[in-house]
Each structure stands twice: as structure tokens, then as C-alpha cells.
Design an enzyme around this catalytic site. Structure first.
Site, PDB file in Angstrom:
ATOM      1  N   LYS A  39       0.848  -1.207   0.000  1.00  0.00           N
ATOM      2  CA  LYS A  39       0.000   0.000   0.000  1.00  0.00           C
ATOM      3  C   LYS A  39       0.878   1.249   0.000  1.00  0.00           C
ATOM      4  O   LYS A  39       2.096   1.155   0.232  1.00  0.00           O
ATOM      5  CB  LYS A  39      -0.928  -0.047   1.205  1.00  0.00           C
ATOM      6  CG  LYS A  39      -0.204  -0.048   2.531  1.00  0.00           C
ATOM      7  CD  LYS A  39      -1.096  -0.529   3.670  1.00  0.00           C
ATOM      8  CE  LYS A  39      -0.381  -0.353   4.984  1.00  0.00           C
ATOM      9  NZ  LYS A  39      -1.035  -1.076   6.084  1.00  0.00           N
ATOM     10  N   TYR A  67      16.219  30.062   8.146  1.00  0.00           N
ATOM     11  CA  TYR A  67      14.983  30.697   8.599  1.00  0.00           C
ATOM     12  C   TYR A  67      14.981  30.837  10.114  1.00  0.00           C
ATOM     13  O   TYR A  67      15.366  29.906  10.833  1.00  0.00           O
ATOM     14  CB  TYR A  67      13.769  29.868   8.163  1.00  0.00           C
ATOM     15  CG  TYR A  67      13.423  30.065   6.699  1.00  0.00           C
ATOM     16  CD1 TYR A  67      13.140  31.341   6.199  1.00  0.00           C
ATOM     17  CD2 TYR A  67      13.382  28.986   5.833  1.00  0.00           C
ATOM     18  CE1 TYR A  67      12.825  31.523   4.854  1.00  0.00           C
ATOM     19  CE2 TYR A  67      13.066  29.161   4.489  1.00  0.00           C
ATOM     20  CZ  TYR A  67      12.785  30.430   4.013  1.00  0.00           C
ATOM     21  OH  TYR A  67      12.476  30.605   2.686  1.00  0.00           O
TER      22      TYR A  67
END
Ligand SMILES: *Cc1c(COP(=O)(O)O)cnc(C)c1O
Length: 359
Positions: free
Chosen positions: A35, A255
Site C-alpha cells: 500500500k 529561517y
């Protein structure tokens, strides 16, 4: 702009891991769980490497379609089953097995005018409380299903563990016992074990095991890598250093200036960020590998880039490759730095990363 980020997928490692599962569970058939695009490794390539699996487990009918389109002929089990009557026609067209876990699904099957027998996996809830019929209903449901012309008489019954990666949790034995009692005298094939139970609970192997993470070499607990259990990592994620700078003590990097250089420092910038699926929650201290040695992420991970410490790598130049995970940097260690599990990291690698196959 060409991107330098590469996810290299080792097909021999996938094959090795399937063989290792067969060694651990020698009397069981293997449903390879593929999956989420093969846990992020690429559904078709994973299925090609694992073509000798006895069945595939998928989350969605669309994945079953992709596997049939690539020529796989073994059983393909849709683990969450059908949502609406139209799904039944598609499931029959593709010859997929369906999991039934709810009365609404049972009603859809009963109302289906198509008389051809469907292969059904009845899902029981033995304690996880996610999907499944109460385990006490197993006997009555199996009798009911065996009377339906729409259901193939070769029935399978399954359940799923809630906490098998913590082998000491008594809930595991309790679930295994409930499953055994509920299915003991039924004429069905049984399936209970996912990866962790394949390793730790041989009594729960039954006729079918359902490995996911182990096939990709992923560990089961934060302190245990797949390699510790004899499995090989399948995904190797790397990218290039595109700039190197030196900064004075006190300068702030990236940042929010989240990292402050404590001393003059050599810093490399790597073409890898959360836009590639590298987790933003890895901050300063997250491990990376250069020339086979460990270094660390500095400051915040941004969308396209992250900074790493090159203080102890004066010889490293722009253009060199940095390993983000794989080989001797277990993805479990990066996952721990991001406060998550390895599965989420491999599933999250994005489309802009170039996937290569290592034959
Ligand atoms: C995902 C899944 C598995 C595989 O689990 P792993 O822990 O990755 O081995 C097995 N069975 C079901 C029903 C699943 O959803």
C-alpha cells in the site's frame, strides 16, 4: 533546473527481505503489503522485485488495477474493501480479493446481482478497534458467508495487531488468543501477523503472514533498525552540496536564525528540503552522512534546501553527495530526530525526487 535529489531503490534488498520473511515464517504464505505506493518506494518496481510473493495487499482498488496492468496474476487483496456497490463490479473485473469488515459491505455483497463468487477475507476486530467485525461474531459470519452464492467458499479470516512493535505489551497475546478462539474450528485460512509479529510472535503466523515494513528493511521500534533484524534497507536517499560558506561565531543560519554558530564554522547547503519529503521536524543535530562519516543538520530545514555542518570536513567540496538516509545511516535514526517513524519518511518522498533502481 535539474534537481540533485535521488532515491535509489535496491531491488536485491527487496528480494533478500522477502526471503528473510520466508525464513522466519517457513510454513506461511506471504501477502506482501504494497500500500501507499509500496511504502513510498514505487508500487510497480516493488511488485516486480517481489513477484514471487503469494499475494499482494493494497489499500485501494486503483492499486489493484496498477498491479494487474503490470501483469501480476497472484491474489491481490484490497485491505479496506469496498465502499459502494460500483466497487464490486470493478473488483470482479480485476479479479481482486476483498476484505469485508463491516455490515454495510456485507449487505452490498448480498445485494449483488452478479452470481460469480468473490474471494473474501473476513476482518475481525480482536482489540485494535479500527476496522473489523467483533471477534465473537466470527463463527456466525463465516456460516452466513458460506451460504452466499456471491462468495467463494475458500474463505480467509484476518485481524490486525494494535501494538505488535512493543512485544512486551500484553495486548498482543490477548489479541492472538481472541483470534485463535474465534477461528479455531472454522474451515478458513487465517492471517494475523504483520512485520513485528512475524519477528516476535511465531505462534501468530498461521496460514498467511502480511509483512509491510520488513520488506522495505524498515525497523519496528525506535531503537531497532531493520538491519538489526537481518533485513536490508531498500531506499537510499541522497543529494548534492550546492554551496559551502564559512561564518563567524555568532552568525545565525537559515529561517528564523534558528542555529547560531558557536564558533567560526564551515557550512554546506544541500539540495534537499521538505518539498522533497525530508521532514521539516528534523532540526539541528539530525544525522547526515558524507564520505561515510556522520555530520548534522544545522537550523531549520527549508522547502528546497538544508544546511549541514562541514567543520570536520575541510576536504569536502561543492558537488559532493550527502546521504540523507539509507545504507549505513538507518532511516530510523532520521525518523527519531523528526519524532516520527521510518514508515512516514519513506512514504513521504515526493515526486520531484528522481527514483533510480539499483539492480
Ligand atoms: C499495513 C498493514 C500491514 C503491514 O504492516 P507492517 O507493520 O508494515 O508489516 C498488514 N496488515 C494490514 C491490514 C495492514 O494495513
Amino acid at each position: 533546473m535539474s534537481r540533485s535529489a535521488i532515491a535509489s531503490i535496491s531491488l536485491p534488498a527487496l528480494q533478500h527481505n522477502l526471503e528473510r520473511v520466508r525464513t522466519l515464517a517457513p510454513r506461511s504464505k506471504v501477502m506482501a503489503v504494497v500500500k501507499a505506493d509500496g511504502y513510498g518506494h514505487g508500487l510497480e518496481r516493488v511488485a516486480r522485485a517481489l513477484a514471487s510473493a503469494d499475494a499482494f495487499g493494497v489499500a485501494a482498488i486503483a492499486d489493484g488495477l496498477r498491479l494487474r496492468a503490470s501483469g501480476h496474476r497472484q491474489r491481490i487483496v484490497v485491505l479496506s474493501g469496498i465502499d459502494e456497490p460500483a466497487d464490486l463490479a470493478e473488483v470482479r473485473r480485476l479479479d481482486l480479493d476483498v476484505v469485508l469488515h463491516h455490515d454495510d459491505q456485507l449487505a452490498m455483497v448480498k445485494a449483488d446481482p452478479d452470481p460469480r463468487p468473490l474471494r473474501v477475507w473476513l476482518k475481525l476486530d480482536t482489540g485494535m478497534h479500527r476496522l473489523g467485525f467483533p471477534h465473537a461474531r466470527a463463527g456466525a459470519l463465516v456460516r452466513q458467508l458460506r451460504e452466499l452464492p456471491q462468495v467463494h467458499p475458500d474463505l480467509s479470516v484476518m485481524s490486525h495487531f494494535a501494538n505488535s512493535d512493543v512485544p512486551t505489551d500484553p495486548v498482543n497475546a490477548a489479541q492472538a488468543t481472541r483470534f485463535d478462539l474465534a477461528t479455531r474450528d472454522l474451515p478458513v485460512a487465517r492471517s494475523l501477523a504483520n512485520s513485528a509479529a512475524i519477528c516476535h510472535m511465531p505462534g501468530a503466523h498461521h496460514e498467511w503472514v502480511r509483512p509491510g515494513g520488513l520488506l522495505y528493511g524498515l525497523g519496528l521500534a525506535p531503537d531497532q533498525t531493520g538491519s538489526d533484524l537481518g533485513f536490508k534497507p531498500v531506499m537510499h536517499l541522497s543529494s548534492k552540496i550546492i554551496a559551502i560558506q564559512s561564518f563567524a561565531a555568532g552568525e545565525r543560519i537559515g529561517y528564523a536564525g534558528a542555529y547560531v554558530c558557536p564558533k567560526p564554522q564551515r557550512v554546506g547547503v544541500v539540495a534537499m528540503g521538505y518539498g522533497d519529503g525530508y521532514p521539516r521536524h528534523v532540526g539541528t543535530g539530525g544525522p547526515v552522512l558524507i564520505r561515510g562519516r556522520r555530520s548534522q543538520v544545522l537550523g531549520r530545514v527549508s522547502m528546497d534546501l538544508l544546511s549541514i555542518d562541514l567543520d570536520e570536513f575541510p576536504e569536502v567540496r561543492v558537488g559532493e553527495r550527502v546521504t540523507l538516509w539509507g545504507d549505513s545511516l538507518p532511516v530510523e535514526h532520521v525518523a527519531a530526530a523528526a519524532d516520527t517513524i521510518s514508515y512516514e519518511l519513506t512514504c513521504g518522498v515526493t515526486k520531484r525526487v528522481m527514483f533510480l533502481e539499483q539492480p
